[in-house]
Design a protein around this motif. Structure first.
Motif, short mmCIF file in Angstrom:
data_model
loop_
_atom_site.label_atom_id
_atom_site.label_comp_id
_atom_site.label_asym_id
_atom_site.label_seq_id
_atom_site.Cartn_x
_atom_site.Cartn_y
_atom_site.Cartn_z
N GLY A 296 0.82 -1.22 0.00
CA GLY A 296 0.00 0.00 0.00
C GLY A 296 0.84 1.25 0.00
O GLY A 296 0.58 2.21 -0.74
N ASP A 297 1.89 1.27 0.82
CA ASP A 297 2.77 2.44 0.88
C ASP A 297 3.53 2.63 -0.43
O ASP A 297 3.72 3.75 -0.90
N VAL A 298 3.96 1.51 -1.02
CA VAL A 298 4.72 1.60 -2.27
C VAL A 298 3.88 2.20 -3.38
O VAL A 298 4.30 3.15 -4.07
N LEU A 299 2.66 1.66 -3.55
CA LEU A 299 1.80 2.15 -4.62
C LEU A 299 1.32 3.57 -4.36
O LEU A 299 1.20 4.38 -5.28
N GLY A 300 1.02 3.84 -3.10
CA GLY A 300 0.52 5.17 -2.76
C GLY A 300 1.52 6.27 -3.10
O GLY A 300 1.14 7.39 -3.43
N GLY A 301 2.80 5.95 -3.05
CA GLY A 301 3.82 6.94 -3.36
C GLY A 301 3.87 7.34 -4.81
O GLY A 301 4.43 8.38 -5.16
N TYR A 302 3.28 6.53 -5.69
CA TYR A 302 3.34 6.80 -7.12
C TYR A 302 2.15 7.63 -7.63
O TYR A 302 2.10 8.00 -8.79
N PHE A 303 1.18 7.85 -6.74
CA PHE A 303 -0.03 8.51 -7.19
C PHE A 303 -0.27 9.81 -6.44
O PHE A 303 0.03 9.93 -5.27
N SER A 304 -0.85 10.74 -7.11
CA SER A 304 -1.34 11.97 -6.49
C SER A 304 -2.59 12.38 -7.24
O SER A 304 -2.83 11.94 -8.36
N ALA A 305 -3.38 13.25 -6.65
CA ALA A 305 -4.63 13.67 -7.29
C ALA A 305 -4.34 14.41 -8.59
O ALA A 305 -3.41 15.21 -8.69
N SER A 306 -5.17 14.16 -9.59
CA SER A 306 -5.00 14.77 -10.90
C SER A 306 -6.13 15.75 -11.18
O SER A 306 -7.29 15.46 -10.92
N SER A 307 -5.79 16.91 -11.68
CA SER A 307 -6.82 17.90 -12.01
C SER A 307 -7.49 17.57 -13.34
O SER A 307 -8.51 18.15 -13.68
N VAL A 308 -6.91 16.64 -14.10
CA VAL A 308 -7.48 16.29 -15.40
C VAL A 308 -8.60 15.26 -15.25
O VAL A 308 -9.69 15.43 -15.79
N ALA A 309 -8.33 14.17 -14.55
CA ALA A 309 -9.33 13.11 -14.40
C ALA A 309 -9.27 12.55 -12.99
O ALA A 309 -8.82 11.43 -12.78
N PRO A 310 -9.69 13.33 -11.99
CA PRO A 310 -9.53 12.90 -10.59
C PRO A 310 -10.25 11.62 -10.26
O PRO A 310 -9.72 10.79 -9.52
N LEU A 311 -11.45 11.41 -10.78
CA LEU A 311 -12.18 10.19 -10.46
C LEU A 311 -11.51 8.96 -11.07
O LEU A 311 -11.53 7.88 -10.48
N LEU A 312 -10.89 9.13 -12.23
CA LEU A 312 -10.16 8.02 -12.83
C LEU A 312 -8.94 7.66 -11.99
O LEU A 312 -8.59 6.48 -11.84
N VAL A 313 -8.27 8.68 -11.44
CA VAL A 313 -7.12 8.44 -10.59
C VAL A 313 -7.54 7.73 -9.31
O VAL A 313 -6.89 6.79 -8.85
N VAL A 314 -8.65 8.18 -8.71
CA VAL A 314 -9.18 7.53 -7.51
C VAL A 314 -9.46 6.06 -7.80
O VAL A 314 -9.07 5.17 -7.04
N TRP A 315 -10.14 5.80 -8.90
CA TRP A 315 -10.46 4.42 -9.29
C TRP A 315 -9.17 3.61 -9.50
O TRP A 315 -9.06 2.47 -9.07
N GLY A 316 -8.19 4.21 -10.19
CA GLY A 316 -6.95 3.51 -10.47
C GLY A 316 -6.17 3.16 -9.22
O GLY A 316 -5.61 2.06 -9.11
N ILE A 317 -6.12 4.06 -8.24
CA ILE A 317 -5.42 3.78 -6.99
C ILE A 317 -6.06 2.59 -6.29
O ILE A 317 -5.39 1.64 -5.86
N ALA A 318 -7.39 2.63 -6.16
CA ALA A 318 -8.09 1.53 -5.47
C ALA A 318 -7.93 0.22 -6.23
O ALA A 318 -7.77 -0.84 -5.62
N ALA A 319 -7.97 0.27 -7.57
CA ALA A 319 -7.85 -0.94 -8.37
C ALA A 319 -6.48 -1.59 -8.19
O ALA A 319 -6.37 -2.80 -7.99
N LEU A 320 -5.42 -0.78 -8.26
CA LEU A 320 -4.08 -1.33 -8.10
C LEU A 320 -3.85 -1.86 -6.69
O LEU A 320 -3.20 -2.88 -6.49
N LEU A 321 -4.38 -1.17 -5.71
CA LEU A 321 -4.26 -1.65 -4.34
C LEU A 321 -4.95 -2.99 -4.18
O LEU A 321 -4.45 -3.89 -3.50
#
Length: 503
Positions: A387-412
């Protein structure tokens, strides 16, 4: 060495490893487990423990740390769901012995017809009966789904397994009072009333559309009956002389129809509910002692009401020793089990109830071993700090925030293997930046829930329960559970994006 000491020591060691090494080792371990199960035909429980041991050693946990983590993971999952699974299986065994499953099937078939049953059952499990404890609802509803399957034709098992997988997993992360749903709402500051309303707007079309998509492909070559499901034997109702129909000796197999597409009549008995060792009883003409459908299922429904009512009372801030005790899942299910036993004793007699209980205990052992092995692997994966490893690669995106949220949860979820943990971890990572995204927090919660559904695989309890209780092979479970729930994950994201246009 204690569990905390083991985890601390491992974290110190893991800190010396590069992120890519942890990611690569975990990926190799998951692939190896799949290879052992699918290609080398190693028992799934053994494969899970072998994979967990290899992962622990490869990531520096050490011999003692690896074995301690495996045993701790097994024990933790048994602490959480051990008695719940046992009570649920026993309740299903007794209901089945009474013929309750067959009776309910007839009612559902009459009301919804073969085409509508997967959708009706899916919506019921995902909304009206969605469970705080997913495993409990699964083991209580699996006999029903297994009894329905033969009436839907050659693809009945695939259709019912898909409907169950999609609805059960969606319910726990998209509907109040699912534990992950409530946690998401709390972390992101979403009022439970809003979570309930908007969760319903997403989960209902998600279940319907996802089941429709999977049905479309299942009936067009996606499902292979010979390779994706276990052969089903026929049950034998003994005659007065102790022989099976036609004078065959007890235990002699009764060959199924030569036509695999034939729809079985309502009177056709089945020998197993998944791996359950007790016969599926076919209801005969109504006798003077036969209970009504409501009376048969009343104790089970009471246990669900107690569990759900306790959760709602807790949300409302109401607590008392009596309600807290009765709404505890292990007590609520025990009350349901005792009530079901009482009804069964008055309906079919003590002897048949005892036989059903013996069979239920036998099946409980198989399910518990698989579930515990999955918990052992999940513990080692979690200890790697994915969780810590993957979390470090992501941050909120102003372009497609909901897609980023979905992607973080999916990879986790792919890495950790727990729908609830991945959803909650994703929400925890995003909570500090949620106010800057310019979105209603309920959308972030729904997107995280949708992403956490992506690719349910071998570290999931649900995967193995569906495999064992619905008569699927591991290959078949990858189709109905892993792919089916992944489709629901993407569909739920789509409806969340549509909802975002109005919020």
């Amino acid at each position: 060495m204690s569990s905390n000491q083991t985890t601390s020591a491992f974290n110190d060691e893991a800190g010396l490893m590069a992120d890519w090494q942890i990611l690569s080792i975990t990926a190799v371990a998951i692939i190896a487990i799949v290879f052992l199960i699918l290609k080398l035909r190693v028992n799934p429980a053994l494969s899970l423990v072998i994979g967990a041991a290899g992962l622990g050693l490869a990531t520096g946990l050490g011999a003692t740390g690896t074995t301690d983590t495996i045993m701790q993971g097994f024990g933790d999952i048994m602490f959480e769901v051990g008695l719940l699974i046992a009570w649920g299986v026993l309740m299903g065994a007794i209901l089945n012995e009474m013929g309750a499953i067959n009776k309910l099937v007839e009612r559902l078939m009459k009301v919804f017809g073969p085409k509508g049953i997967p959708y009706a059952l899916g919506l019921t499990l995902g909304t009206m009966l969605q469970s705080i404890f997913l495993d409990v609802l699964l083991v209580m509803s699996a006999p029903l789904a297994r009894r329905i399957a033969p009436k839907l034709g050659k693809f009945g098992t695939a259709r019912m397994a898909t409907a169950m997988a999609i609805s059960l997993e969606c319910g726990i992360v998209l509907m109040v009072p699912g534990v992950a749903t409530v946690a998401l709402a709390g972390l992101l500051g979403v009022p439970l009333g809003s979570m309930l309303i908007f969760g319903l707007l997403v989960i209902i079309p998600t279940i319907l559309v996802s089941i429709f998509i999977m049905d479309f492909f299942i009936q067009r070559g996606f499902w292979n009956v010979e390779k994706d499901q276990e052969p089903m034997e026929e049950a034998q109702d003994l005659g007065a002389d102790g022989t099976a129909p036609g004078g065959a000796p007890v235990g002699a197999p009764v060959m199924p129809s030569d036509d695999p597409a034939a729809v079985l009549p309502a009177s056709d008995p089945r020998s197993r509910v998944g791996l359950l060792p007790y016969d599926v009883r076919t209801r005969t003409a109504r006798g003077p002692k036969e209970a009504s459908l409501l009376v048969m299922f009343g104790p089970m429904l009471l246990s669900l009401v107690l569990i759900g009512g306790g959760a709602l009372a807790g949300m409302a801030g109401f607590t008392s020793p009596v309600t807290d005790f009765l709404s505890t899942p292990v007590i609520a299910l025990l009350i349901g089990l005792l009530g079901t036993s009482f009804v069964a004793r008055r309906t079919i007699g003590t002897k048949r109830v005892e036989e059903a209980v013996v069979g239920g205990f036998r099946e409980s052992g198989q399910i518990l071993i698989l579930t515990g092995a999955g918990g052992a692997l999940a513990a080692v994966v979690a200890a790697s700090g994915m969780g810590d490893v993957l979390g470090g690669y992501f941050s909120a995106s102003s372009v497609a925030p909901l897609l980023v949220v979905w992607g973080i949860a999916a990879l986790l979820h792919v890495a950790v293997g727990s729908v609830s943990i991945s959803a909650i971890t994703a929400a925890g990572l995003l909570a500090p930046v949620a106010p800057t995204l310019g979105l209603d927090p309920v959308l972030i919660a729904l997107a995280a829930g949708a992403g956490s559904l992506f690719f349910v695989h071998v570290t999931s309890n649900t995967f193995w329960l569906l495999q064992s209780m619905l008569g699927q092979t591991t290959r078949g479970t990858f189709k109905t559970c892993s792919i089916g729930v992944s489709v629901a994950s993407v569909v739920a994201l789509g409806f969340t994006l549509i909802l975002s246009l109005f919020l």
